[in-house]
Design an enzyme around this catalytic site. Structure first.
Site, PDB file in Angstrom:
ATOM      1  N   LYS A 157      -7.271  -8.416 -11.339  1.00  0.00           N
ATOM      2  CA  LYS A 157      -8.618  -8.373 -10.802  1.00  0.00           C
ATOM      3  C   LYS A 157      -9.347  -7.398 -11.000  1.00  0.00           C
ATOM      4  CE  LYS A 157      -8.568  -6.748  -5.806  1.00  0.00           C
ATOM      5  NZ  LYS A 157      -9.053  -6.801  -4.778  1.00  0.00           N
ATOM      6  N   LYS A 200       0.680  -1.060  -0.082  1.00  0.00           N
ATOM      7  CA  LYS A 200      -0.055   0.053   0.130  1.00  0.00           C
ATOM      8  C   LYS A 200       0.731   1.285  -0.157  1.00  0.00           C
ATOM      9  CE  LYS A 200      -4.328  -1.704   1.884  1.00  0.00           C
ATOM     10  NZ  LYS A 200      -5.475  -1.192   2.406  1.00  0.00           N
ATOM     11  N   LYS A 249     -11.197  -1.023  -7.996  1.00  0.00           N
ATOM     12  CA  LYS A 249     -11.613   0.362  -8.171  1.00  0.00           C
ATOM     13  C   LYS A 249     -10.194   1.052  -8.811  1.00  0.00           C
ATOM     14  CE  LYS A 249     -10.961   1.228  -3.395  1.00  0.00           C
ATOM     15  NZ  LYS A 249     -11.381   0.227  -2.760  1.00  0.00           N
TER      16      LYS A 249
HETATM   17  P1  ADP Z   1     -10.899  -2.896  -4.634  1.00  0.00           P
HETATM   18  O1  ADP Z   1     -10.130  -4.080  -5.101  1.00  0.00           O
HETATM   19  O2  ADP Z   1     -11.732  -2.401  -5.606  1.00  0.00           O
HETATM   20  O3  ADP Z   1     -10.153  -1.910  -4.009  1.00  0.00           O
HETATM   21  P2  ADP Z   1     -11.451  -3.533  -2.080  1.00  0.00           P
HETATM   22  O4  ADP Z   1     -10.262  -4.183  -1.573  1.00  0.00           O
HETATM   23  O5  ADP Z   1     -12.077  -2.323  -1.171  1.00  0.00           O
HETATM   24  O6  ADP Z   1     -11.874  -3.485  -3.406  1.00  0.00           O
HETATM   25  O7  ADP Z   1     -12.565  -4.963  -1.721  1.00  0.00           O
HETATM   26  C1  ADP Z   1     -13.696  -4.825  -0.834  1.00  0.00           C
HETATM   27  C2  ADP Z   1     -14.346  -6.389  -0.817  1.00  0.00           C
HETATM   28  O8  ADP Z   1     -14.463  -6.842  -2.178  1.00  0.00           O
HETATM   29  C3  ADP Z   1     -13.206  -7.361  -0.189  1.00  0.00           C
HETATM   30  O9  ADP Z   1     -13.857  -8.081   0.662  1.00  0.00           O
HETATM   31  C4  ADP Z   1     -12.658  -8.040  -1.560  1.00  0.00           C
HETATM   32  O10 ADP Z   1     -12.414  -9.158  -1.333  1.00  0.00           O
HETATM   33  C5  ADP Z   1     -13.917  -7.949  -2.409  1.00  0.00           C
HETATM   34  N1  ADP Z   1     -13.237  -7.727  -3.807  1.00  0.00           N
HETATM   35  C6  ADP Z   1     -12.744  -6.675  -4.354  1.00  0.00           C
HETATM   36  N2  ADP Z   1     -12.598  -6.963  -5.702  1.00  0.00           N
HETATM   37  C7  ADP Z   1     -12.765  -8.259  -5.936  1.00  0.00           C
HETATM   38  C8  ADP Z   1     -12.843  -9.037  -7.107  1.00  0.00           C
HETATM   39  N3  ADP Z   1     -12.279  -8.449  -8.318  1.00  0.00           N
HETATM   40  N4  ADP Z   1     -13.337 -10.246  -7.140  1.00  0.00           N
HETATM   41  C9  ADP Z   1     -13.911 -10.631  -5.950  1.00  0.00           C
HETATM   42  N5  ADP Z   1     -13.941 -10.011  -4.752  1.00  0.00           N
HETATM   43  C10 ADP Z   1     -13.481  -8.657  -4.633  1.00  0.00           C
HETATM   44 NA    NA Z   2      -7.978  -2.943  -2.512  1.00  0.00          NA
END
Ligand code: ADP
Ligand code: NA
Length: 328
Positions: free
Chosen positions: A195, A114, A198
């Site tokens: 993946k 991070k 956001k």
């Molecule tokens: P981002 O990757 O967009 O920053 P976050 O880390 O805030 O998303 O994720 C919030 C929740 O959503 C977590 O529990 C994470 O496991 C799930 N999540 C995020 N992206 C994915 C994805 N591409 N596939 C499955 N689960 C996801």
């Molecule tokens: Na994230």
């Protein structure tokens, strides 16, 4: 027997949740409200660990909360609240910070990833696993849904709880990991080996819960696929098609082999159209409910006040003991 208590949070760091958040976490929260005593929060304090804009944070926190109600979290069945509405989070986080060893905090591996992405690295980015520990322990949670990347943080939470209990007397319940139903990662439509996130490089790769049908259809029809014609799951050679199969399978609760059979001999166009319709069918009522709730400020305020009050009652009970035990 009382239902196990579960606690989970999501950051208000985007204008909408995306399909990955929905399938990987949020949809399962909705299921868990039937089986667990559930506490779900929008973690705005955690959103301060990277640079932020106050107006944007305020708006995104409300949009995030509205989406949580819109997906089906029911205030009659679970507690939905905003983290900063319960002051005890920061208070317990400070006490736990003073009980955390420097070496122990330094071993948290997420910090390295991070901080590498930030120009300004605040101390909060380093200590946020301690705030997470406070979030969990405050509610005496039995279970915490965790993905692989969060296991280390739950270990720290358990260590801190044990340390506190040992030094000051039995105060905190030790939380267990709750392994979410295996949802394989949803990937980016434009970059199907990365993946969906956001922080994806192009908005065309992300399906946002609040997208209108037009953009959703366009993004899916333009999703990157291989040049073949076969609709079959093959992570290595067909990551784009595999991702779309996974999405359709998850949304329609149809096993992938069944979908492969259904689309035998059919082109990518027909298949993508069906994926688009499934996504639109799922997202449209969520978007409409979110918009209605955002338009009715008093209603959203009321729902969040109910959640905050319920959360506060539990947090305050824990903190009364904590304050007394640490010598306040
Ligand atoms: P981002 O990757 O967009 O920053 P976050 O880390 O805030 O998303 O994720 C919030 C929740 O959503 C977590 O529990 C994470 O496991 C799930 N999540 C995020 N992206 C994915 C994805 N591409 N596939 C499955 N689960 C996801
Ligand atoms: Na994230």
């Amino acid at each position: 027997m009382a239902r196990p208590r579960v606690l989970s949070g999501i950051q208000p760091t985007a204008d909408s949740f995306h399909l990955g958040n929905y399938l990987g976490a949020l949809r399962q929260w909705v299921e868990m409200q039937e089986t667990h005593d559930s506490y779900y929060m929008v973690v705005d304090l955690h959103a301060l660990t990277v640079e932020w804009d106050p107006e944007l944070l305020r708006r995104r926190t409300r949009v995030a909360a509205a989406q949580l109600f819109a997906i089906g979290l029911d205030p009659e069945k679970c507690t939905v609240f905003v983290q900063s509405h319960v002051r005890e989070h920061t208070e317990l986080a400070w006490i736990l910070t003073c009980l955390t060893g420097m070496g122990e905090a330094s071993r948290m591996t997420q910090y390295k990833d991070k901080s590498a992405k930030q120009e300004f690295v605040g101390v909060g980015l380093f200590t946020y696993p301690i705030l997470q520990a406070a979030d969990i322990l405050l509610y005496q949670a039995d279970q915490v849904p965790v993905g692989a990347d969060q296991k280390q943080h739950l270990e720290l939470t358990r260590d801190l709880a044990q340390r506190f209990n040992h030094r000051f007397g039995e105060t905190f319940r030790l939380p267990q990991p709750y392994i979410l139903k295996e949802v394989e990662k949803i990937t980016d439509l434009q970059e199907p080996t990365a993946k969906m996130s956001k922080s994806s490089s192009s908005p065309q790769g992300i399906l946002d819960l609040l997208d209108e049908p037009g953009p959703l259809r366009k993004k899916i029809m333009r999703a990157v696929t291989d040049t073949g014609t076969e609709i079959r799951a093959d992570e290595e050679n067909k990551p784009g098609i595999t991702n779309l199969l996974r999405i359709l399978s998850a949304l329609t609760k149809t096993p992938i082999p069944e979908l492969e059979k259904r689309y035998e001999g059919q082109g990518y166009g027909t298949f993508k159209k069906d994926v688009a319709e499934a996504v639109i069918e799922t997202f449209t009522p969520i978007r409409e409910r979110t918009q209605r709730l955002l338009a009715d400020e008093a209603e959203l305020d009321k729902l969040l006040a109910i959640g905050a009050e319920r959360a506060r009652a539990v947090a305050q009970e824990t903190m009364e003991q904590v304050r007394e035990r640490v010598g306040f």
